[in-house]
Scaffold this active site. Structure first.
Site, PDB file in Angstrom:
ATOM      1  CG  ASP A   1      -2.879   8.086  -1.223  1.00 55.13           C
ATOM      2  OD1 ASP A   1      -2.928   8.791   0.011  1.00 55.13           O
ATOM      3  OD2 ASP A   1      -2.657   7.051  -1.326  1.00 55.13           O
TER       4      ASP A   1
ATOM      5  NE  ARG B   1      -0.024   1.598   3.741  1.00 52.59           N
ATOM      6  CZ  ARG B   1       1.021   2.382   3.774  1.00 52.59           C
ATOM      7  NH1 ARG B   1       2.183   1.834   3.771  1.00 52.59           N
ATOM      8  NH2 ARG B   1       0.771   3.481   3.858  1.00 52.59           N
TER       9      ARG B   1
ATOM     10  CG  ASN C   1      -2.253  11.589   3.013  1.00 54.99           C
ATOM     11  OD1 ASN C   1      -1.885  10.778   2.199  1.00 54.99           O
ATOM     12  ND2 ASN C   1      -2.046  11.839   4.166  1.00 54.99           N
TER      13      ASN C   1
HETATM   14  O1  MRU Z   1      -4.683   3.231   2.097  1.00 53.21           O
HETATM   15  P1  MRU Z   1      -3.092   3.346   2.038  1.00 53.21           P
HETATM   16  O2  MRU Z   1      -2.482   2.717   3.357  1.00 53.21           O
HETATM   17  O3  MRU Z   1      -2.433   2.815   0.697  1.00 53.21           O
HETATM   18  O4  MRU Z   1      -2.899   5.063   2.189  1.00 53.21           O
HETATM   19  C1  MRU Z   1      -1.629   5.607   2.217  1.00 53.21           C
HETATM   20  C2  MRU Z   1      -1.499   6.954   2.314  1.00 53.21           C
HETATM   21  O5  MRU Z   1      -2.564   7.602   2.472  1.00 53.21           O
HETATM   22  C3  MRU Z   1      -0.134   7.745   2.528  1.00 53.21           C
HETATM   23  O6  MRU Z   1      -0.252   8.517   2.977  1.00 53.21           O
HETATM   24  C4  MRU Z   1       0.140   8.108   0.880  1.00 53.21           C
HETATM   25  O7  MRU Z   1      -0.059   7.100   0.033  1.00 53.21           O
HETATM   26  C5  MRU Z   1       1.403   8.875   0.416  1.00 53.21           C
HETATM   27  S1  MRU Z   1       2.622   7.573   0.670  1.00 53.21           S
HETATM   28  C6  MRU Z   1       3.995   8.022   0.315  1.00 53.21           C
END
Ligand code: MRU
Length: 365
Positions: free
Chosen positions: A243, A53, A253
């Site tokens: 994201d 993730r 995010n």
């Molecule tokens: O749902 P996830 O764990 O994939 O979400 C990750 C995040 O929200 C991070 O803050 C984002 O991907 C930035 S990572 C460098």
């Protein structure tokens, strides 16, 4: 970054030169296990089930997923089907679409006899570039932390972060955590407030694991704590990842980021967002209206997993049986609450002019 003194990236090619290895992030912080991805289906499951993730990492896994698919069939139809299967796994992080677009363009421009070799080369390039971008983000962001330390006369700098935007979420270094690692290695006295990040607890399980591994002082806090800390002068700056960020600087995010930005704004605490160019969605401006927000199973809210005192991993329910729950995975922080964006090309304001200055080649709108 290092685990028990050994350098790891979050994704690497197996010695057989065909399969890909990732760290199973669903097992952390209690067990360090790797997973071999040998097929398109393995890559789809790894992203969908959050074995991997973090926006940049799922982009890299997506690109390798196309390469794994090309082992079976590399015709235009097969590539299109693999692209769709991978692209549908998670809707919000734009790095996935960015990496798939980039890898697909290379494949479709080549004769089918060369596509397999090119697919691996492109996925490898995407991974290497992500690691380099994140290291550069670390250098630019560390300067901001050093400035904060100087303003405090060298006293400890307290930084709040949300979710996991560390090396596990990227290929190496991380986005929000890269400046922290760089500043800490340069000797800046700092401490990190780690939001636990309900419901999946990426902060409590992954960010805490990373910071402990790197020897950075940190404290996990319940998600609702940040506003209180900021009111009492206990946070010097916030750094989060993203994201998807629009060309106008709206930042999507992990759910809860917006509330932290509001609290930071109300308390004059700088709120920085660290991200590579692959996280910008140049096609859209209004993040609240235009970014698709992933909604996940309500069970992630009504249940929680952890290790009990006997060492067993247990999943327990928090709510009365049958209680309904909604699980929005991301939110959008409007650009006006973002002090600055930290990119691999430098630090800039969260607005379209500043972004186009830094990325003049950007296309999409
Ligand atoms: O749902 P996830 O764990 O994939 O979400 C990750 C995040 O929200 C991070 O803050 C984002 O991907 C930035 S990572 C460098």
């Amino acid at each position: 970054m290092k685990i028990d003194g050994r350098h790891y990236r979050s994704i690497w090619l197996d010695p057989d030169g065909a399969s890909v290895r990732v760290i199973d992030q669903t097992k952390l912080p209690f067990a360090f296990e790797t997973r071999r991805l040998s097929s398109l289906e393995d890559a789809v499951v790894a992203i969908r089930d959050m074995i991997v993730r973090g926006a940049p990492l799922i982009g890299a896994v997506g690109a390798y997923g196309l390469a794994l698919a090309a082992r079976d069939a590399a015709g235009d139809g097969a590539i299109a089907r693999a692209y769709d299967a991978l692209n549908q796994t998670r809707p919000t992080a734009v790095n996935l679409r960015w990496a798939l677009d980039r890898a697909r363009a290379v494949l479709l421009a080549a004769p089918s006899t060369r596509r397999l070799e090119l697919a691996y080369a492109e996925a490898g390039a995407i991974a290497d570039e992500d690691a380099a971008c994140c290291e550069a983000i670390g250098d630019h962001g560390a300067a901001l932390i050093r400035d904060a330390a100087a303003r405090k006369g060298g006293a400890r700098v307290n930084i709040l972060t949300h979710c996991n935007a560390g090396w596990l979420a990227t290929v190496d270094w991380g986005t929000a955590l890269a400046p922290i690692y760089k500043a800490a290695r340069a000797g800046v006295d700092l401490h990190v407030w780690v939001d636990e990040t309900r419901p999946r607890n990426q902060g409590a399980s992954l960010t805490a694991y990373e910071l402990a591994g790197e020897g950075v002082a940190h404290t996990v806090i319940a998600d609702n704590t940040g506003g209180h800390l900021m009111q009492h002068g206990l946070v010097d700056l916030c750094i989060v990842g993203s994201d998807r960020t629009t060309r106008a600087g709206d930042v999507c995010n992990k759910i809860g980021t917006y509330l932290k930005a509001l609290a930071a704004h109300a308390n004059d605490v700088p709120f920085y967002v660290a991200l590579p160019a692959s996280t910008f969605d140049w096609r859209i401006a209004d993040g609240v209206k235009e970014i698709p927000i992933e909604e996940r199973d309500g069970d992630e809210v009504t249940y929680i997993s952890g290790r009990d005192d006997t060492g067993a991993i247990r999943r327990v329910r928090l709510t009365p049986r049958g209680t309904p729950a909604r699980n929005f995975a991301f939110d959008v922080t409007p650009a006006r609450y973002v002090t600055a964006l930290i990119t691999e090309r430098g630090v800039c304001a969260a607005n379209e002019d500043a972004l186009r200055n830094l990325f003049p080649e950007a296309r999409g709108a």
